[in-house]
Write a protein that holds these residues in place. Structure first.
Motif, PDB file in Angstrom:
ATOM      1  N   PRO A   1       0.570  -1.191   0.213  1.00  0.00           N
ATOM      2  CA  PRO A   1       0.078   0.109  -0.057  1.00  0.00           C
ATOM      3  C   PRO A   1       0.759   1.207   0.029  1.00  0.00           C
ATOM      4  O   PRO A   1       0.398   2.168  -0.467  1.00  0.00           O
ATOM      5  N   ALA A   2       2.042   1.234   0.451  1.00  0.00           N
ATOM      6  CA  ALA A   2       2.977   2.362   0.335  1.00  0.00           C
ATOM      7  C   ALA A   2       3.615   2.652  -1.021  1.00  0.00           C
ATOM      8  O   ALA A   2       4.029   3.785  -1.139  1.00  0.00           O
ATOM      9  N   ALA A   3       3.261   1.868  -1.969  1.00  0.00           N
ATOM     10  CA  ALA A   3       3.797   1.946  -3.222  1.00  0.00           C
ATOM     11  C   ALA A   3       3.235   3.122  -3.903  1.00  0.00           C
ATOM     12  O   ALA A   3       1.819   3.270  -3.901  1.00  0.00           O
ATOM     13  N   ILE A   4       3.900   4.089  -4.585  1.00  0.00           N
ATOM     14  CA  ILE A   4       3.415   5.322  -5.197  1.00  0.00           C
ATOM     15  C   ILE A   4       3.559   5.285  -6.426  1.00  0.00           C
ATOM     16  O   ILE A   4       2.984   6.293  -7.209  1.00  0.00           O
ATOM     17  N   GLY A   5       4.572   4.343  -7.108  1.00  0.00           N
ATOM     18  CA  GLY A   5       4.524   4.021  -8.479  1.00  0.00           C
ATOM     19  C   GLY A   5       5.156   2.997  -8.772  1.00  0.00           C
ATOM     20  O   GLY A   5       5.622   2.072  -8.163  1.00  0.00           O
ATOM     21  N   MET A   6       5.028   2.602 -10.218  1.00  0.00           N
ATOM     22  CA  MET A   6       5.593   1.283 -10.519  1.00  0.00           C
ATOM     23  C   MET A   6       5.986   1.235 -12.107  1.00  0.00           C
ATOM     24  O   MET A   6       5.104   2.017 -12.853  1.00  0.00           O
ATOM     25  N   LEU A   7       6.695   0.483 -12.608  1.00  0.00           N
ATOM     26  CA  LEU A   7       7.176   0.317 -13.838  1.00  0.00           C
ATOM     27  C   LEU A   7       7.610  -1.151 -14.232  1.00  0.00           C
ATOM     28  O   LEU A   7       8.354  -1.643 -13.342  1.00  0.00           O
ATOM     29  N   LEU A   8       6.922  -1.517 -15.017  1.00  0.00           N
ATOM     30  CA  LEU A   8       7.488  -2.958 -15.929  1.00  0.00           C
ATOM     31  C   LEU A   8       8.152  -2.458 -17.066  1.00  0.00           C
ATOM     32  O   LEU A   8       7.797  -1.797 -17.769  1.00  0.00           O
ATOM     33  N   LEU A   9       9.512  -2.875 -17.242  1.00  0.00           N
ATOM     34  CA  LEU A   9      10.591  -2.501 -18.506  1.00  0.00           C
ATOM     35  C   LEU A   9      11.119  -4.104 -19.007  1.00  0.00           C
ATOM     36  O   LEU A   9      11.378  -5.017 -18.223  1.00  0.00           O
ATOM     37  N   ALA A  10      11.351  -3.753 -20.307  1.00  0.00           N
ATOM     38  CA  ALA A  10      12.026  -4.638 -20.824  1.00  0.00           C
ATOM     39  C   ALA A  10      13.752  -4.634 -20.489  1.00  0.00           C
ATOM     40  O   ALA A  10      13.974  -3.349 -20.207  1.00  0.00           O
ATOM     41  N   THR A  11      14.641  -5.416 -20.593  1.00  0.00           N
ATOM     42  CA  THR A  11      15.895  -5.508 -19.764  1.00  0.00           C
ATOM     43  C   THR A  11      16.547  -4.580 -20.852  1.00  0.00           C
ATOM     44  O   THR A  11      17.537  -4.094 -20.547  1.00  0.00           O
ATOM     45  N   ASP A  12      16.016  -4.297 -22.220  1.00  0.00           N
ATOM     46  CA  ASP A  12      16.852  -3.510 -22.992  1.00  0.00           C
ATOM     47  C   ASP A  12      16.381  -2.191 -22.794  1.00  0.00           C
ATOM     48  O   ASP A  12      16.897  -1.380 -23.466  1.00  0.00           O
ATOM     49  N   GLY A  13      15.874  -1.800 -21.714  1.00  0.00           N
ATOM     50  CA  GLY A  13      15.513  -0.449 -21.417  1.00  0.00           C
ATOM     51  C   GLY A  13      14.158   0.226 -21.738  1.00  0.00           C
ATOM     52  O   GLY A  13      14.175   1.420 -21.497  1.00  0.00           O
ATOM     53  N   LEU A  14      13.330  -0.293 -22.326  1.00  0.00           N
ATOM     54  CA  LEU A  14      11.969   0.113 -22.726  1.00  0.00           C
ATOM     55  C   LEU A  14      10.763  -0.072 -21.770  1.00  0.00           C
ATOM     56  O   LEU A  14      11.016  -1.231 -21.348  1.00  0.00           O
ATOM     57  N   ALA A  15      10.144   0.870 -21.562  1.00  0.00           N
ATOM     58  CA  ALA A  15       8.914   0.547 -20.553  1.00  0.00           C
ATOM     59  C   ALA A  15       7.906  -0.202 -21.302  1.00  0.00           C
ATOM     60  O   ALA A  15       7.573   0.229 -22.420  1.00  0.00           O
ATOM     61  N   ARG A  16       7.313  -1.063 -20.534  1.00  0.00           N
ATOM     62  CA  ARG A  16       6.015  -1.738 -21.066  1.00  0.00           C
ATOM     63  C   ARG A  16       5.030  -1.345 -20.275  1.00  0.00           C
ATOM     64  O   ARG A  16       3.784  -1.312 -20.923  1.00  0.00           O
ATOM     65  N   CYS A  17       5.093  -0.727 -19.205  1.00  0.00           N
ATOM     66  CA  CYS A  17       3.834  -0.096 -18.304  1.00  0.00           C
ATOM     67  C   CYS A  17       4.626   0.825 -17.357  1.00  0.00           C
ATOM     68  O   CYS A  17       5.588   0.311 -16.887  1.00  0.00           O
ATOM     69  N   ALA A  18       3.844   1.833 -16.815  1.00  0.00           N
ATOM     70  CA  ALA A  18       4.118   2.614 -15.927  1.00  0.00           C
ATOM     71  C   ALA A  18       3.019   3.320 -15.257  1.00  0.00           C
ATOM     72  O   ALA A  18       2.148   3.734 -16.051  1.00  0.00           O
ATOM     73  N   TYR A  19       2.854   3.555 -13.940  1.00  0.00           N
ATOM     74  CA  TYR A  19       1.840   3.942 -13.155  1.00  0.00           C
ATOM     75  C   TYR A  19       2.609   4.880 -12.091  1.00  0.00           C
ATOM     76  O   TYR A  19       3.316   4.207 -11.557  1.00  0.00           O
ATOM     77  N   GLY A  20       1.920   5.928 -11.683  1.00  0.00           N
ATOM     78  CA  GLY A  20       2.073   6.674 -10.847  1.00  0.00           C
ATOM     79  C   GLY A  20       3.590   7.502 -10.774  1.00  0.00           C
ATOM     80  O   GLY A  20       3.954   8.224  -9.787  1.00  0.00           O
ATOM     81  N   LEU A  21       4.456   7.549 -12.093  1.00  0.00           N
ATOM     82  CA  LEU A  21       5.713   8.002 -12.116  1.00  0.00           C
ATOM     83  C   LEU A  21       5.583   9.387 -12.382  1.00  0.00           C
ATOM     84  O   LEU A  21       4.373   9.966 -12.990  1.00  0.00           O
ATOM     85  N   PRO A  22       6.660  10.259 -11.957  1.00  0.00           N
ATOM     86  CA  PRO A  22       6.414  11.785 -12.354  1.00  0.00           C
ATOM     87  C   PRO A  22       6.272  11.707 -13.749  1.00  0.00           C
ATOM     88  O   PRO A  22       6.657  11.006 -14.634  1.00  0.00           O
ATOM     89  N   ASP A  23       5.452  12.743 -14.197  1.00  0.00           N
ATOM     90  CA  ASP A  23       5.141  13.201 -15.743  1.00  0.00           C
ATOM     91  C   ASP A  23       6.383  12.994 -16.350  1.00  0.00           C
ATOM     92  O   ASP A  23       7.309  13.805 -16.393  1.00  0.00           O
ATOM     93  N   GLY A  24       6.254  12.408 -17.747  1.00  0.00           N
ATOM     94  CA  GLY A  24       7.421  12.204 -18.659  1.00  0.00           C
ATOM     95  C   GLY A  24       8.545  11.549 -18.180  1.00  0.00           C
ATOM     96  O   GLY A  24       9.429  11.699 -18.814  1.00  0.00           O
ATOM     97  N   GLN A  25       8.692  10.774 -17.139  1.00  0.00           N
ATOM     98  CA  GLN A  25       9.802  10.254 -16.566  1.00  0.00           C
ATOM     99  C   GLN A  25       9.835   8.678 -17.125  1.00  0.00           C
ATOM    100  O   GLN A  25      10.758   7.911 -16.568  1.00  0.00           O
TER     101      GLN A  25
END
Length: 146
Positions: A33-57
């Motif tokens: 419940p303390a999570a404020i953001g999450m990101l799933l990425l491919a190990t080659d550096g491309l984001a697959r999904c992102a939630y709650g991260l600072p805008d444009g990051q």
């Protein structure tokens, strides 16, 4: 704002991914419940999904997390054997904790927490959730031009 109220800011590439990513987000929001953001990425550096991260990051954080995962994998190979991979790594910044864990072949799950979060509980639950979702979160290697 709860993590469940944040939209995915990365356009899914395949049919059905959007629901899988939302399910992953919902599990994290419920169990970390303390999570404020999450990101799933491919190990080659491309984001697959992102939630709650600072805008444009999304892309910047995905690239940085890919580098972190690469360093962790390098440590695993140097200390264990050439086939070893990292399980999870925690990074404490001035205002945040960052947890990165493997989440399927070629994928890394990153969770952002405030500095006052209970880190041990968050790591345990993040790793457990990543393991549960691992079979559905593989990222196939990209072919030339994709």
């Amino acid at each position: 704002m709860s993590l469940t109220q944040t939209p995915n800011t990365v356009t899914p590439k395949k049919p059905g991914e959007a629901q899988q990513f939302d399910n992953l987000r919902d599990q994290l929001a419920t169990n970390v419940p303390a999570a404020i953001g999450m990101l799933l990425l491919a190990t080659d550096g491309l984001a697959r999904c992102a939630y709650g991260l600072p805008d444009g990051q999304d892309d910047t954080l995905a690239a940085a997390a890919s580098g972190l995962a690469s360093i962790a994998n390098g440590m695993a190979r140097a200390l264990e054997d050439d086939e070893s991979k990292f399980k999870h790594v925690n990074l404490t910044l001035e205002h945040y904790h960052v947890i990165a864990t493997t989440c399927g072949e070629g994928s890394v799950l990153v969770v952002l927490l405030p500095l006052d979060a209970r880190l041990g509980d968050a790591v345990r639950e993040t790793v457990r959730i990543a393991a549960a979702f691992m079979p559905r979160m593989d990222t196939a290697p990209r072919s030339a031009g994709s």
